[in-house]
Enzyme design. Structure first.
Site, PDB file in Angstrom:
ATOM      1  CE  LYS A 191     -37.781 -75.926   8.076  1.00  0.00           C
ATOM      2  NZ  LYS A 191     -38.532 -75.807   6.825  1.00  0.00           N
ATOM      3  CB  CYS A 302     -52.947 -80.210  13.895  1.00  0.00           C
ATOM      4  SG  CYS A 302     -53.119 -78.602  14.636  1.00  0.00           S
TER       5      CYS A 302
HETATM    6  P1  NDP Z   1     -43.547 -82.137   8.497  1.00  0.00           P
HETATM    7  O1  NDP Z   1     -43.624 -82.539   9.900  1.00  0.00           O
HETATM    8  O2  NDP Z   1     -42.693 -82.912   7.567  1.00  0.00           O
HETATM    9  O3  NDP Z   1     -43.062 -80.606   8.396  1.00  0.00           O
HETATM   10  C1  NDP Z   1     -43.188 -79.658   9.440  1.00  0.00           C
HETATM   11  C2  NDP Z   1     -41.936 -78.793   9.478  1.00  0.00           C
HETATM   12  O4  NDP Z   1     -40.803 -79.597   9.786  1.00  0.00           O
HETATM   13  C3  NDP Z   1     -41.627 -78.135   8.137  1.00  0.00           C
HETATM   14  O5  NDP Z   1     -41.075 -76.865   8.356  1.00  0.00           O
HETATM   15  C4  NDP Z   1     -40.602 -79.090   7.565  1.00  0.00           C
HETATM   16  O6  NDP Z   1     -39.783 -78.523   6.579  1.00  0.00           O
HETATM   17  C5  NDP Z   1     -39.806 -79.455   8.788  1.00  0.00           C
HETATM   18  N1  NDP Z   1     -39.085 -80.694   8.602  1.00  0.00           N
HETATM   19  C6  NDP Z   1     -39.406 -81.741   7.802  1.00  0.00           C
HETATM   20  N2  NDP Z   1     -38.465 -82.725   7.895  1.00  0.00           N
HETATM   21  C7  NDP Z   1     -37.543 -82.276   8.780  1.00  0.00           C
HETATM   22  C8  NDP Z   1     -36.329 -82.825   9.281  1.00  0.00           C
HETATM   23  N3  NDP Z   1     -35.900 -84.013   8.906  1.00  0.00           N
HETATM   24  N4  NDP Z   1     -35.629 -82.089  10.180  1.00  0.00           N
HETATM   25  C9  NDP Z   1     -36.054 -80.878  10.554  1.00  0.00           C
HETATM   26  N5  NDP Z   1     -37.176 -80.294  10.093  1.00  0.00           N
HETATM   27  C10 NDP Z   1     -37.925 -80.989   9.223  1.00  0.00           C
HETATM   28  O7  NDP Z   1     -44.993 -82.068   7.925  1.00  0.00           O
HETATM   29  P2  NDP Z   1     -45.400 -82.063   6.367  1.00  0.00           P
HETATM   30  O8  NDP Z   1     -45.493 -80.665   6.063  1.00  0.00           O
HETATM   31  O9  NDP Z   1     -44.519 -82.821   5.472  1.00  0.00           O
HETATM   32  O10 NDP Z   1     -46.755 -82.866   6.416  1.00  0.00           O
HETATM   33  C11 NDP Z   1     -46.756 -84.274   6.548  1.00  0.00           C
HETATM   34  C12 NDP Z   1     -47.871 -84.692   7.459  1.00  0.00           C
HETATM   35  O11 NDP Z   1     -47.657 -84.124   8.744  1.00  0.00           O
HETATM   36  C13 NDP Z   1     -49.244 -84.174   7.046  1.00  0.00           C
HETATM   37  O12 NDP Z   1     -49.836 -84.963   6.089  1.00  0.00           O
HETATM   38  C14 NDP Z   1     -49.957 -84.185   8.348  1.00  0.00           C
HETATM   39  O13 NDP Z   1     -50.412 -85.493   8.630  1.00  0.00           O
HETATM   40  C15 NDP Z   1     -48.884 -83.805   9.345  1.00  0.00           C
HETATM   41  N6  NDP Z   1     -48.913 -82.366   9.669  1.00  0.00           N
HETATM   42  C16 NDP Z   1     -49.354 -81.978  10.880  1.00  0.00           C
HETATM   43  C17 NDP Z   1     -49.461 -80.638  11.158  1.00  0.00           C
HETATM   44  C18 NDP Z   1     -49.953 -80.137  12.460  1.00  0.00           C
HETATM   45  O14 NDP Z   1     -50.416 -79.003  12.510  1.00  0.00           O
HETATM   46  N7  NDP Z   1     -49.842 -80.874  13.531  1.00  0.00           N
HETATM   47  C19 NDP Z   1     -49.136 -79.612  10.166  1.00  0.00           C
HETATM   48  C20 NDP Z   1     -48.642 -80.133   8.943  1.00  0.00           C
HETATM   49  C21 NDP Z   1     -48.546 -81.452   8.722  1.00  0.00           C
HETATM   50  P3  NDP Z   1     -40.132 -78.692   5.017  1.00  0.00           P
HETATM   51  O15 NDP Z   1     -41.587 -78.961   4.898  1.00  0.00           O
HETATM   52  O16 NDP Z   1     -39.745 -77.397   4.472  1.00  0.00           O
HETATM   53  O17 NDP Z   1     -39.307 -79.830   4.529  1.00  0.00           O
END
Ligand code: NDP
Length: 499
Positions: A191, A302
């Protein structure tokens, strides 16, 4: 690069008609869910496509296909040599579609097309290739049990792996998850993030064109609550490989606990310190590495080195060097191959970063940047930004901003103070130390609590090295290297009596 060449990427972008349907059992399928979402390019705010917002029925179909493909052995029982060849062909197909994949990636997330061409697409293909090569080279174990028994310790694929990834490096992170999972003989449901579904969906069809049997690799677009959660809770999924925020990582642990106790490997956020002592070997080179370490990918990495912990005697010189590099990294059109910094991934993330820019100006001193800009009308861009006079109680120092924002923390005197400052974070993904003193380098590297520590360099990496975090940066497995097999395989001990 001529204007004609710039226009050529823009012309190609205007003609893009991406595949948007979920890729299940070897084909793009009609969605069961009637809902869709707009996939918007942060380059200019244009809607690229309407994408199905898959729900639990779509996830059920994908997991069902993956389950059948695992259980009937069409993939895991293939000879290792054949499985390797199919994955090598998949890697070659990715390379052969470099322009197409790079353009999808650049449009979806606003990444500079040059980075997508040079880094993301080759990084994805090389990861698949690296794990393909491992298939017929990694041996199992025979335990030292004495003459009357033979005990075989075998790694077996865990089964159906659900991979959930974010938007910052969609192709590379997809490959880090699916490479080891597929090489070990598992089947996969991926996903992608709703901000970046396009390259992942194309990977699905390329895999089948390259010879992966249908059902082995499935891709389902949709947002977290409607598609991610049912995948995390699905009773037929045996393991989850997740990269994203710490908050959503916690949810996957809950989904597992409340469903079938599936394995969960979490690679979460970071707030990596760059600890610079006054005797760092080369101030200009250090400044260069620190600037790239936070500003690359517009800070949406990250392990970005987002906190500079610097000895007072060298602070001014180092900041001048960082400013010099930052001036060469001003945001510009991602479709221009000269661009070194592109867009922030979405309007929501842009707004979030802007709030931190405002907060930073209340909490600390703005040294550089600090503004949203619009090199392409309608797009989401932020200047490379540096705040000085920061201490670890401030929110800009504690929160993962995920934008091109560096906070500067000065220390004097006791070198242990630098270690304390560096470790004073909930995260522990990566860290760096800069010093000419070999004893200090070893000691500080040892004391910094992070999954990767760089000494006199930053962001050097290789597929042969594991990547993952301490503390709130994750646990349950590592990406990259042979260690990535640990969370997509399980150990079986078989005793054979010889007495
Ligand atoms: P998220 O953790 O929200 O998203 C990562 C993945 O998880 C996406 O595919 C997302 O789907 C999915 N997801 C989100 N909510 C759920 C849920 N309730 N149940 C199951 N899957 C879920 O990261 P974001 O993209 O929203 O970014 C938010 C913050 O996270 C950033 O500002 C940053 O601080 C951090 N981040 C860290 C990353 C890393 O590499 N460690 C990468 C990206 C973000 P969808 O987005 O389609 O809703």
């Amino acid at each position: 690069m001529t204007d004609t060449a710039v226009r050529s990427w823009q012309d190609r972008a205007a003609a893009v008609v991406p595949e948007v349907g979920a890729f299940i059992d070897g084909e793009h399928v009609e969605p069961r869910s009637q809902a869709t979402f707009s996939d918007i390019s942060p380059r200019d705010g244009r809607v690229i496509a309407q994408v199905p917002n898959s729900d639990s029925a779509d996830i059920d179909a994908a997991v069902g296909a993956a389950r059948r493909a695992f259980d009937d052995g069409r993939w895991r029982d293939m000879s290792p040599r054949t499985r390797k060849r199919r994955l090598l062909a998949f890697a070659d197909a990715i390379d052969a579609h470099t322009d197409e994949l790079a353009l999808l990636e650049s449009l979806d997330v606003g990444k500079p097309i040059g980075d997508a061409l040079r880094v993301d697409v080759p990084g994805c293909a090389n990861t698949i290739r690296w794990y393909a090569e491992a298939i017929d080279k990694v041996y199992d174990e025979v335990a030292p049990t004495g003459p009357n028994a033979l005990a075989l310790v075998r790694r077996e694929p865990v089964g159906v792996v659900g991979a959930v990834i974010p938007w910052n490096y969609p192709l590379i992170l997809a490959a880090w998850k699916i490479g080891p999972a597929l090489a070990a003989g598992n089947t996969v449901v991926l996903k992608p993030a709703e901000q970046s579904p396009l390259s992942a969906l194309r990977l699905g069809s390329l895999a089948v064109e390259a010879g992966l049997p249908p059902g082995v690799f499935n891709v389902v677009p949709g947002d977290g609550p409607s598609a991610g959660e049912p995948l995390g809770r699905h009773p037929q999924v045996d393991a989850i490989a997740f990269t994203g925020s710490t908050e959503v990582g916690r949810r996957f642990l809950a989904y597992s606990a409340e469903s079938n106790l599936k394995e969960v490997a979490l690679e979460l956020g970071g707030k990596s310190p760059q600890v610079v002592f006054a005797d760092c070997p080369d101030v200009d080179a250090t400044a260069q590495a620190i600037a790239w370490g936070i500003f690359y990918n517009a800070g949406q990495t990250c392990h970005a080195g987002s906190r500079l912990v610097v000895e007072a005697a060298i602070e001014e010189q180092l900041l001048a060097g960082i400013a010099e590099v930052a001036h060469t990294l001003q945001p510009a059109d991602p479709l221009d191959t000269r661009t070194r910094m592109g867009a922030i991934v979405s309007a929501a993330q842009h707004e979030r970063v802007r709030r931190y820019l405002e907060l930073g100006q209340q909490e600390a001193q703005l040294r550089l940047g600090g503004a949203a800009v619009e090199p392409v009308k309608g797009g989401c861009y932020v200047e490379p930004t540096v705040f000085t006079g920061v201490d670890n109680t401030m929110r800009i120092a504690r929160d993962e901003i995920f934008g091109p924002v560096l906070t500067v923390h000065r220390f004097e005197g006791d070198p242990d103070r630098a270690i304390t400052l560096g470790n004073d974070t909930d995260y522990g993904l990566a860290a760096a130390v800069w010093t000419s003193d070999i004893n200090r380098a070893h000691r500080v590297a040892r004391e910094l609590r992070a999954g990767t520590v760089w000494v006199n360099c930053f962001d050097v990496s290789d597929l042969a090295t594991p990547f993952g975090g301490y503390k709130a940066s994750g646990f349950g497995g590592r990406d990259r290297s042979l260690h990535a097999f640990d969370h997509v395989t399980q150990l079986k001990t078989t005793w054979i009596g010889l007495g």
